[in-house]
Design a protein around this motif. Structure first.
Motif, PDB file in Angstrom:
ATOM      1  N   THR A 107     -19.667   0.819  13.483  1.00  0.00           N
ATOM      2  CA  THR A 107     -20.120   0.200  14.773  1.00  0.00           C
ATOM      3  C   THR A 107     -19.239  -0.788  15.434  1.00  0.00           C
ATOM      4  N   PHE A 108     -19.633  -0.188  17.193  1.00  0.00           N
ATOM      5  CA  PHE A 108     -19.000  -0.481  18.040  1.00  0.00           C
ATOM      6  C   PHE A 108     -18.582  -0.428  19.083  1.00  0.00           C
ATOM      7  N   ALA A 109     -18.301  -1.012  20.331  1.00  0.00           N
ATOM      8  CA  ALA A 109     -18.478  -1.023  20.965  1.00  0.00           C
ATOM      9  C   ALA A 109     -17.173  -0.870  22.674  1.00  0.00           C
ATOM     10  N   SER A 110     -16.948  -0.250  23.548  1.00  0.00           N
ATOM     11  CA  SER A 110     -16.163   0.016  24.302  1.00  0.00           C
ATOM     12  C   SER A 110     -16.693  -1.138  25.227  1.00  0.00           C
ATOM     13  N   LEU A 111     -15.072  -2.048  26.157  1.00  0.00           N
ATOM     14  CA  LEU A 111     -15.177  -3.365  26.583  1.00  0.00           C
ATOM     15  C   LEU A 111     -14.109  -2.440  27.775  1.00  0.00           C
ATOM     16  N   LEU A 155      -7.059  -3.507  30.949  1.00  0.00           N
ATOM     17  CA  LEU A 155      -7.186  -2.653  30.215  1.00  0.00           C
ATOM     18  C   LEU A 155      -9.244  -2.908  29.225  1.00  0.00           C
ATOM     19  N   ALA A 156      -9.930  -1.473  29.360  1.00  0.00           N
ATOM     20  CA  ALA A 156     -10.342  -1.428  28.099  1.00  0.00           C
ATOM     21  C   ALA A 156      -9.904  -1.651  27.485  1.00  0.00           C
ATOM     22  N   PHE A 157     -11.128  -1.650  25.888  1.00  0.00           N
ATOM     23  CA  PHE A 157     -10.748  -1.813  24.614  1.00  0.00           C
ATOM     24  C   PHE A 157     -11.625  -1.976  24.191  1.00  0.00           C
ATOM     25  N   THR A 158     -11.952  -1.287  22.587  1.00  0.00           N
ATOM     26  CA  THR A 158     -12.309  -1.019  21.847  1.00  0.00           C
ATOM     27  C   THR A 158     -12.982  -2.049  20.534  1.00  0.00           C
ATOM     28  N   TYR A 159     -14.304  -2.642  20.712  1.00  0.00           N
ATOM     29  CA  TYR A 159     -14.397  -3.372  19.121  1.00  0.00           C
ATOM     30  C   TYR A 159     -14.697  -3.350  18.299  1.00  0.00           C
ATOM     31  N   ILE A 160     -14.722  -3.096  17.291  1.00  0.00           N
ATOM     32  CA  ILE A 160     -15.151  -3.018  15.880  1.00  0.00           C
ATOM     33  C   ILE A 160     -15.592  -3.455  15.270  1.00  0.00           C
ATOM     34  N   GLN A 161     -17.044  -4.073  15.106  1.00  0.00           N
ATOM     35  CA  GLN A 161     -18.233  -4.814  15.011  1.00  0.00           C
ATOM     36  C   GLN A 161     -17.966  -4.178  12.829  1.00  0.00           C
ATOM     37  N   GLN A 162     -18.073  -3.644  13.035  1.00  0.00           N
ATOM     38  CA  GLN A 162     -18.640  -3.195  11.663  1.00  0.00           C
ATOM     39  C   GLN A 162     -17.970  -1.530  10.903  1.00  0.00           C
ATOM     40  N   VAL A 163     -17.179  -2.030   9.652  1.00  0.00           N
ATOM     41  CA  VAL A 163     -17.067  -0.339   8.988  1.00  0.00           C
ATOM     42  C   VAL A 163     -17.067  -0.566   7.513  1.00  0.00           C
TER      43      VAL A 163
END
Length: 87
Positions: free
Chosen positions: A63-67, A74-82
């Motif tokens: 699960t992730f979100a692009s912030l 710069l935008a970044f992607t936060y990975i919540q769960q793998v």
């Protein structure tokens, strides 16, 4: 061959099983009465989920979100769960 793709509604029952496995791995439990698959479908409307599968068998998920903080940064992607299942 293992491939990764976006979550689809039909993945919900298998993903619910993987999430139950994940909670057991971390020593937690999920109330058996909870409708985990339905909750996944609801949350997938606002949460990005990708699944790894091999010929229809769900192997793992992330699960992730692009912030996007503010203009000019710069935008970044936060990975919540793998999680990758044990099977």
């Amino acid at each position: 061959m293992i491939s990764v793709r976006r979550f689809e509604t039909d993945d919900a029952p298998s993903l619910a099983n993987l999430m139950r496995e994940m909670t057991r791995f971390y020593g937690a439990t999920i109330d058996p009465a909870l409708m985990v698959a339905d909750d996944i479908i609801d949350r997938a409307r606002t949460t990005d989920i990708v699944v790894a599968h091999d010929e229809g068998a769900l192997l793992g998920f992330a699960t992730f979100a692009s912030l996007y903080p503010v203009a000019g940064l710069l935008a970044f992607t936060y990975i919540q769960q793998v999680y990758v299942g044990s099977h």
